[in-house]
Design a protein around this motif. Structure first.
Motif, PDB file in Angstrom:
ATOM      1  N   PRO A   1       0.799  -1.228   0.000  1.00 14.15           N
ATOM      2  CA  PRO A   1       0.000   0.000   0.000  1.00 14.15           C
ATOM      3  C   PRO A   1       0.834   1.281   0.000  1.00 14.15           C
ATOM      4  O   PRO A   1       0.346   2.333  -0.408  1.00 14.15           O
ATOM      5  CB  PRO A   1      -0.857  -0.121   1.262  1.00 14.15           C
ATOM      6  N   GLU A   2       2.085   1.194   0.418  1.00 17.52           N
ATOM      7  CA  GLU A   2       2.957   2.377   0.374  1.00 17.52           C
ATOM      8  C   GLU A   2       3.137   2.876  -1.055  1.00 17.52           C
ATOM      9  O   GLU A   2       3.435   4.042  -1.296  1.00 17.52           O
ATOM     10  CB  GLU A   2       4.315   2.075   1.023  1.00 17.52           C
ATOM     11  N   GLU A   3       2.921   1.994  -2.030  1.00 12.51           N
ATOM     12  CA  GLU A   3       3.067   2.374  -3.437  1.00 12.51           C
ATOM     13  C   GLU A   3       1.804   3.041  -3.986  1.00 12.51           C
ATOM     14  O   GLU A   3       1.790   3.473  -5.132  1.00 12.51           O
ATOM     15  CB  GLU A   3       3.478   1.154  -4.264  1.00 12.51           C
ATOM     16  N   LEU A   4       0.761   3.161  -3.154  1.00  9.23           N
ATOM     17  CA  LEU A   4      -0.422   3.923  -3.564  1.00  9.23           C
ATOM     18  C   LEU A   4      -0.161   5.420  -3.537  1.00  9.23           C
ATOM     19  O   LEU A   4      -0.802   6.183  -4.252  1.00  9.23           O
ATOM     20  CB  LEU A   4      -1.605   3.611  -2.643  1.00  9.23           C
ATOM     21  N   SER A   5       0.770   5.836  -2.694  1.00 11.11           N
ATOM     22  CA  SER A   5       1.055   7.268  -2.572  1.00 11.11           C
ATOM     23  C   SER A   5       2.527   7.589  -2.795  1.00 11.11           C
ATOM     24  O   SER A   5       2.954   8.711  -2.568  1.00 11.11           O
ATOM     25  CB  SER A   5       0.599   7.778  -1.201  1.00 11.11           C
ATOM     26  N   GLY A   6       3.284   6.611  -3.244  1.00  9.86           N
ATOM     27  CA  GLY A   6       4.699   6.841  -3.523  1.00  9.86           C
ATOM     28  C   GLY A   6       5.181   5.882  -4.594  1.00  9.86           C
ATOM     29  O   GLY A   6       4.452   4.969  -5.000  1.00  9.86           O
ATOM     30  N   PRO A   7       6.394   6.094  -5.049  1.00 10.95           N
ATOM     31  CA  PRO A   7       6.916   5.238  -6.119  1.00 10.95           C
ATOM     32  C   PRO A   7       7.234   3.829  -5.618  1.00 10.95           C
ATOM     33  O   PRO A   7       7.355   3.601  -4.416  1.00 10.95           O
ATOM     34  CB  PRO A   7       8.190   5.966  -6.549  1.00 10.95           C
ATOM     35  N   GLY A   8       7.366   2.938  -6.559  1.00 14.68           N
ATOM     36  CA  GLY A   8       7.758   1.574  -6.228  1.00 14.68           C
ATOM     37  C   GLY A   8       7.269   0.592  -7.265  1.00 14.68           C
ATOM     38  O   GLY A   8       6.312   0.865  -7.999  1.00 14.68           O
ATOM     39  N   SER A   9       7.946  -0.533  -7.310  1.00 18.33           N
ATOM     40  CA  SER A   9       7.575  -1.556  -8.297  1.00 18.33           C
ATOM     41  C   SER A   9       7.377  -2.935  -7.657  1.00 18.33           C
ATOM     42  O   SER A   9       7.189  -3.916  -8.373  1.00 18.33           O
ATOM     43  CB  SER A   9       8.648  -1.633  -9.386  1.00 18.33           C
ATOM     44  N   LEU A  10       7.405  -3.000  -6.335  1.00 18.69           N
ATOM     45  CA  LEU A  10       7.205  -4.282  -5.666  1.00 18.69           C
ATOM     46  C   LEU A  10       5.824  -4.851  -5.951  1.00 18.69           C
ATOM     47  O   LEU A  10       5.628  -6.059  -5.960  1.00 18.69           O
ATOM     48  CB  LEU A  10       7.408  -4.137  -4.152  1.00 18.69           C
ATOM     49  N   HIS A  11       4.856  -3.965  -6.216  1.00 18.35           N
ATOM     50  CA  HIS A  11       3.485  -4.406  -6.468  1.00 18.35           C
ATOM     51  C   HIS A  11       3.350  -5.214  -7.749  1.00 18.35           C
ATOM     52  O   HIS A  11       2.405  -5.982  -7.891  1.00 18.35           O
ATOM     53  CB  HIS A  11       2.534  -3.200  -6.506  1.00 18.35           C
ATOM     54  N   GLU A  12       4.283  -5.073  -8.673  1.00 15.51           N
ATOM     55  CA  GLU A  12       4.143  -5.734  -9.976  1.00 15.51           C
ATOM     56  C   GLU A  12       4.212  -7.258  -9.841  1.00 15.51           C
ATOM     57  O   GLU A  12       3.265  -7.964 -10.199  1.00 15.51           O
ATOM     58  CB  GLU A  12       5.193  -5.189 -10.945  1.00 15.51           C
ATOM     59  N   ALA A  13       5.306  -7.781  -9.337  1.00 11.76           N
ATOM     60  CA  ALA A  13       5.429  -9.234  -9.161  1.00 11.76           C
ATOM     61  C   ALA A  13       4.446  -9.737  -8.109  1.00 11.76           C
ATOM     62  O   ALA A  13       3.867 -10.823  -8.255  1.00 11.76           O
ATOM     63  CB  ALA A  13       6.865  -9.604  -8.771  1.00 11.76           C
ATOM     64  N   ALA A  14       4.230  -8.934  -7.058  1.00 19.52           N
ATOM     65  CA  ALA A  14       3.291  -9.337  -6.003  1.00 19.52           C
ATOM     66  C   ALA A  14       1.872  -9.468  -6.555  1.00 19.52           C
ATOM     67  O   ALA A  14       1.144 -10.401  -6.209  1.00 19.52           O
ATOM     68  CB  ALA A  14       3.325  -8.325  -4.856  1.00 19.52           C
ATOM     69  N   GLY A  15       1.481  -8.547  -7.419  1.00 15.20           N
ATOM     70  CA  GLY A  15       0.153  -8.605  -8.019  1.00 15.20           C
ATOM     71  C   GLY A  15      -0.009  -9.813  -8.921  1.00 15.20           C
ATOM     72  O   GLY A  15      -1.058 -10.478  -8.919  1.00 15.20           O
ATOM     73  N   HIS A  16       1.037 -10.119  -9.665  1.00 15.95           N
ATOM     74  CA  HIS A  16       1.011 -11.290 -10.545  1.00 15.95           C
ATOM     75  C   HIS A  16       0.806 -12.555  -9.715  1.00 15.95           C
ATOM     76  O   HIS A  16      -0.062 -13.384 -10.025  1.00 15.95           O
ATOM     77  CB  HIS A  16       2.326 -11.340 -11.344  1.00 15.95           C
ATOM     78  N   ARG A  17       1.568 -12.689  -8.642  1.00 20.93           N
ATOM     79  CA  ARG A  17       1.431 -13.868  -7.771  1.00 20.93           C
ATOM     80  C   ARG A  17       0.047 -13.918  -7.126  1.00 20.93           C
ATOM     81  O   ARG A  17      -0.577 -14.983  -7.034  1.00 20.93           O
ATOM     82  CB  ARG A  17       2.511 -13.868  -6.685  1.00 20.93           C
ATOM     83  N   LEU A  18      -0.444 -12.772  -6.672  1.00 23.12           N
ATOM     84  CA  LEU A  18      -1.765 -12.708  -6.044  1.00 23.12           C
ATOM     85  C   LEU A  18      -2.846 -13.177  -7.017  1.00 23.12           C
ATOM     86  O   LEU A  18      -3.710 -13.990  -6.658  1.00 23.12           O
ATOM     87  CB  LEU A  18      -2.055 -11.277  -5.580  1.00 23.12           C
TER      88      LEU A  18
END
Length: 182
Positions: free
Chosen positions: A70-87
């Motif tokens: 959720p920190e990437e909702l208001s700031g930069p980051g790319s951890l959500h990409e692989a995490a979203g794929h796995r989810l």
């Protein structure tokens, strides 16, 4: 009063509820989905062959990994990409659809599909961010159908300009939704 969001595909809305997606994320996905619909309509009229349902789904779930980051909702980051794929895979979403969570920011990678390019374009266009290399790739696809490249460029530029003119409203709608649930 918060402006109502454009509708998401029902299966995506159900999935977002199931993973307790924050309101800001739901708003973002709905607004990118709205831009993707405009882009898909345009590309279909231009005769571009693509899987429209995959583009619709991809735009609607591309950032779902932000549920886990959720920190990437208001700031930069790319951890959500692989995490979203796995989810998505863990929720039974087929790879050909789950890939958008992983690929929406890597549209320049080898082997990128038409659908991935269109989702990436929507993820930029909704907020009036113009990325020349990405747009050039889409223009090349449009021109491959027999249209003069300059005509394809002008047509896409007109579309993205129209979408971009609505960016202040979209950004305000997204900002009106809280980053956290509850």
């Amino acid at each position: 009063m918060t402006e109502s969001l454009p509708p998401l595909p029902p299966d995506v809305a159900d999935l977002l509820r199931a993973v307790d997606a924050p309101p800001r994320l739901v708003a973002h996905l709905a607004l990118v989905h709205e831009a993707a619909e405009e882009i898909a309509d345009f590309c279909a009229r231009e005769g571009l062959a693509f899987d429209r349902e995959a583009v619709r789904y991809g735009a609607a779930i591309h950032d779902i990994g932000k549920v886990l980051h959720p920190e990437e909702l208001s700031g930069p980051g790319s951890l959500h990409e692989a995490a979203g794929h796995r989810l998505l895979l863990s929720r039974g979403v087929p790879e050909y659809l789950a890939r958008f969570a992983r690929s929406h920011a890597s549209w320049g990678a080898p082997g990128v599909t038409v659908e991935e390019l269109l989702v990436s374009l929507a993820d930029k266009a909704w907020k009036n961010k113009r990325v020349q290399d990405l747009e050039d790739r889409v223009v090349d696809l449009l021109a491959a159908g027999g249209r003069e490249r300059w005509e394809a460029f002008l047509a896409l530029d007109d579309l993205l300009t129209r979408i971009g003119e609505d960016a202040p409203r979209r950004l305000a709608v997204q900002a009106a939704h809280p980053v956290r649930t509850g």
